[in-house]
Design a protein around this motif. Sequence first.
Motif, mmCIF file in Angstrom:
data_model
loop_
_atom_site.group_PDB
_atom_site.id
_atom_site.type_symbol
_atom_site.label_atom_id
_atom_site.label_comp_id
_atom_site.label_asym_id
_atom_site.label_seq_id
_atom_site.Cartn_x
_atom_site.Cartn_y
_atom_site.Cartn_z
ATOM 1 N N GLY A 99 6.794 2.074 -8.890
ATOM 2 C CA GLY A 99 7.447 1.024 -8.120
ATOM 3 C C GLY A 99 6.778 0.689 -6.807
ATOM 4 O O GLY A 99 7.365 -0.029 -5.980
ATOM 5 N N THR A 100 5.551 1.165 -6.599
ATOM 6 C CA THR A 100 4.885 0.924 -5.318
ATOM 7 C C THR A 100 3.893 -0.229 -5.361
ATOM 8 O O THR A 100 3.332 -0.596 -4.328
ATOM 9 C CB THR A 100 4.145 2.197 -4.860
ATOM 10 N N ARG A 101 3.653 -0.796 -6.524
ATOM 11 C CA ARG A 101 2.729 -1.937 -6.602
ATOM 12 C C ARG A 101 3.392 -3.165 -5.983
ATOM 13 O O ARG A 101 4.552 -3.459 -6.228
ATOM 14 C CB ARG A 101 2.343 -2.227 -8.056
ATOM 15 N N ARG A 102 2.624 -3.888 -5.187
ATOM 16 C CA ARG A 102 3.139 -5.077 -4.538
ATOM 17 C C ARG A 102 2.177 -6.229 -4.719
ATOM 18 O O ARG A 102 0.964 -6.041 -4.759
ATOM 19 C CB ARG A 102 3.348 -4.850 -3.023
ATOM 20 N N GLY A 103 2.726 -7.435 -4.852
ATOM 21 C CA GLY A 103 1.927 -8.635 -4.953
ATOM 22 C C GLY A 103 2.247 -9.580 -3.815
ATOM 23 O O GLY A 103 2.965 -9.223 -2.871
ATOM 24 N N GLU A 104 1.730 -10.785 -3.903
ATOM 25 C CA GLU A 104 2.022 -11.785 -2.879
ATOM 26 C C GLU A 104 3.472 -12.234 -3.019
ATOM 27 O O GLU A 104 3.885 -12.743 -4.068
ATOM 28 C CB GLU A 104 1.094 -12.984 -3.056
ATOM 29 N N PRO A 105 4.300 -12.063 -1.980
ATOM 30 C CA PRO A 105 5.717 -12.438 -2.099
ATOM 31 C C PRO A 105 5.922 -13.949 -2.062
ATOM 32 O O PRO A 105 5.253 -14.668 -1.315
ATOM 33 C CB PRO A 105 6.361 -11.770 -0.878
ATOM 34 N N VAL A 106 6.833 -14.421 -2.892
ATOM 35 C CA VAL A 106 7.185 -15.835 -2.952
ATOM 36 C C VAL A 106 8.706 -15.938 -3.085
ATOM 37 O O VAL A 106 9.315 -15.171 -3.829
ATOM 38 C CB VAL A 106 6.524 -16.540 -4.158
ATOM 39 N N LEU A 142 15.553 -16.451 -4.910
ATOM 40 C CA LEU A 142 15.035 -15.415 -5.800
ATOM 41 C C LEU A 142 13.733 -14.872 -5.224
ATOM 42 O O LEU A 142 12.865 -15.632 -4.796
ATOM 43 C CB LEU A 142 14.772 -15.981 -7.197
ATOM 44 N N TYR A 143 13.609 -13.558 -5.249
ATOM 45 C CA TYR A 143 12.390 -12.925 -4.762
ATOM 46 C C TYR A 143 11.396 -12.781 -5.903
ATOM 47 O O TYR A 143 11.731 -12.288 -6.991
ATOM 48 C CB TYR A 143 12.702 -11.539 -4.190
ATOM 49 N N ALA A 144 10.172 -13.233 -5.690
ATOM 50 C CA ALA A 144 9.118 -13.138 -6.705
ATOM 51 C C ALA A 144 7.850 -12.569 -6.078
ATOM 52 O O ALA A 144 7.668 -12.603 -4.851
ATOM 53 C CB ALA A 144 8.836 -14.506 -7.311
ATOM 54 N N GLU A 145 6.988 -12.037 -6.931
ATOM 55 C CA GLU A 145 5.670 -11.574 -6.511
ATOM 56 C C GLU A 145 4.634 -12.106 -7.480
ATOM 57 O O GLU A 145 4.897 -12.227 -8.682
ATOM 58 C CB GLU A 145 5.604 -10.048 -6.470
ATOM 59 N N VAL A 146 3.453 -12.423 -6.955
ATOM 60 C CA VAL A 146 2.354 -12.922 -7.771
ATOM 61 C C VAL A 146 1.177 -11.973 -7.648
ATOM 62 O O VAL A 146 0.745 -11.647 -6.542
ATOM 63 C CB VAL A 146 1.932 -14.339 -7.338
ATOM 64 N N ASP A 147 0.689 -11.475 -8.779
ATOM 65 C CA ASP A 147 -0.500 -10.620 -8.831
ATOM 66 C C ASP A 147 -1.638 -11.420 -9.452
ATOM 67 O O ASP A 147 -1.450 -12.095 -10.463
ATOM 68 C CB ASP A 147 -0.267 -9.379 -9.708
ATOM 69 N N GLY A 148 -2.803 -11.328 -8.854
ATOM 70 C CA GLY A 148 -3.963 -11.999 -9.428
ATOM 71 C C GLY A 148 -5.232 -11.412 -8.857
ATOM 72 O O GLY A 148 -5.222 -10.842 -7.758
ATOM 73 N N PRO A 149 -6.318 -11.511 -9.611
ATOM 74 C CA PRO A 149 -7.601 -11.018 -9.099
ATOM 75 C C PRO A 149 -7.906 -11.645 -7.744
ATOM 76 O O PRO A 149 -7.688 -12.833 -7.519
ATOM 77 C CB PRO A 149 -8.609 -11.467 -10.162
ATOM 78 N N ARG A 150 -8.361 -10.824 -6.821
ATOM 79 C CA ARG A 150 -8.588 -11.285 -5.457
ATOM 80 C C ARG A 150 -9.842 -12.157 -5.312
ATOM 81 O O ARG A 150 -9.887 -13.078 -4.525
ATOM 82 C CB ARG A 150 -8.725 -10.076 -4.527
ATOM 83 N N LEU A 154 12.172 -6.058 -10.555
ATOM 84 C CA LEU A 154 10.804 -6.317 -11.006
ATOM 85 C C LEU A 154 9.914 -5.081 -10.993
ATOM 86 O O LEU A 154 8.877 -5.045 -11.662
ATOM 87 C CB LEU A 154 10.173 -7.442 -10.184
ATOM 88 N N ASP A 155 10.303 -4.036 -10.263
ATOM 89 C CA ASP A 155 9.479 -2.824 -10.229
ATOM 90 C C ASP A 155 9.441 -2.103 -11.566
ATOM 91 O O ASP A 155 8.576 -1.244 -11.795
ATOM 92 C CB ASP A 155 9.991 -1.857 -9.150
ATOM 93 N N CYS A 156 10.366 -2.430 -12.475
ATOM 94 C CA CYS A 156 10.381 -1.758 -13.782
ATOM 95 C C CYS A 156 9.104 -2.039 -14.568
ATOM 96 O O CYS A 156 8.780 -1.313 -15.513
ATOM 97 C CB CYS A 156 11.603 -2.156 -14.587
ATOM 98 N N TRP A 157 8.356 -3.089 -14.187
ATOM 99 C CA TRP A 157 7.119 -3.458 -14.883
ATOM 100 C C TRP A 157 5.898 -2.729 -14.308
ATOM 101 O O TRP A 157 4.767 -3.174 -14.514
ATOM 102 C CB TRP A 157 6.898 -4.965 -14.801
ATOM 103 N N HIS A 158 6.114 -1.634 -13.634
ATOM 104 C CA HIS A 158 5.026 -0.912 -12.946
ATOM 105 C C HIS A 158 3.803 -0.696 -13.842
ATOM 106 O O HIS A 158 2.681 -1.034 -13.470
ATOM 107 C CB HIS A 158 5.548 0.433 -12.448
ATOM 108 N N PHE A 159 4.021 -0.142 -15.021
ATOM 109 C CA PHE A 159 2.898 0.184 -15.900
ATOM 110 C C PHE A 159 2.258 -1.074 -16.488
ATOM 111 O O PHE A 159 1.042 -1.133 -16.682
ATOM 112 C CB PHE A 159 3.358 1.107 -17.025
#
Length: 379
Positions: free
Chosen positions: A56-63, A73-81, A101-106
Amino acid sequence: MGKGGNLLGRRTGLIGAATGVLAAGAAAGAAAGIAVERYVVARRRDRDLQIEEPLGTRRGEPVIVKTLDGIELYAEVDGPRRQPPPSPVTVVFCHGYALNLDCWHFQRAALADEARLVLYDHRSHGRSGRSPRELCNVDQLGKDLAQVLETVAPEGPLMLVGHSMGGMTILALADQHPEIFAERVVGVALLASSAGGLDQVTLGVPGPVGRLVHRVTPAVVAALSRAPALVERGRKAGSDVGYLVTKHYSFGSKVPSARIEFVAEMLAGTPIEVVADFYPGFATHDKYHALRALDGVETLVIGGRNDLITPVEHSREIAERHPAAEYLELSDSGHMFLIEHPEVVNAALQDLLGRATECAHATAGERSPSESSQVRSTD
């Protein structure tokens, strides 16, 4: 497509069903005649043996996504930097009941370098705003998902991944906006989910008592929500009863204690009032007709053979009614197999992303469903 065979494989604890309601049961008292002390000892003994990235420690760009009725609604976006992702597909994850959303950790770790990822918390869950009770239902979640797509992924091909209530949310969106699936969605994954019939779930209780469970549980959960202070003391993170009930209802095999605690903490973080707000709506959920919108869309359905919350028969029924789907049935797996067996789930999602990417590259209008249904086995 085959079913069964070689498929891939107490008091008031029963009140706690359905992933989130499971948390209410943990609050209610000692569980199902199993000695709590024995599990607590084993849990403490193996705690120091688990070495993995903190869950549950992975974080993305908050939106922040504002819904049509004003909920944030709180969202996060992950993408190659540094470079565009290999796949043009945006993968959107919809979590389950009483989770976040942290349940998707793996899964976000496995797909981090392969596609742009969008994760969000449903209304009243996680970091999202609290919803009025009358709008706590699956149909509203489908409308929210449409707003998430419009805000965070307004164009380009999509792959939608839903666990439990998240899968129901995807089907609600398919019912409301089939054109999105015809024009943009190239992949769908329904994990431990259901298209209807949840009013008959017995939570693993055999015999006549089991047939009564779905009738009495809503009333009991509603009663618990009227005494939140009492209930939340039993549900607090670190509760031995919460740990035990989570282990029993979420997993079908032995897993590291850190994973059980991770799920228990997410459940405990969802207020009992929210659990009670959403629970009654599951009895009327019926979206089998929405499966028609998935025609021509690469589809993956996964069920856990030991799932007490959304029994595997629900996944089998979806696969039976959508025969172009790839169907995986995991042996020794409970409701939270995305955390219990992440390596299997991740491989299946990566394979689905590969097929979805091929579809995204295909000429417009020439997308086609999987050539045939596939079944894998770990037995």
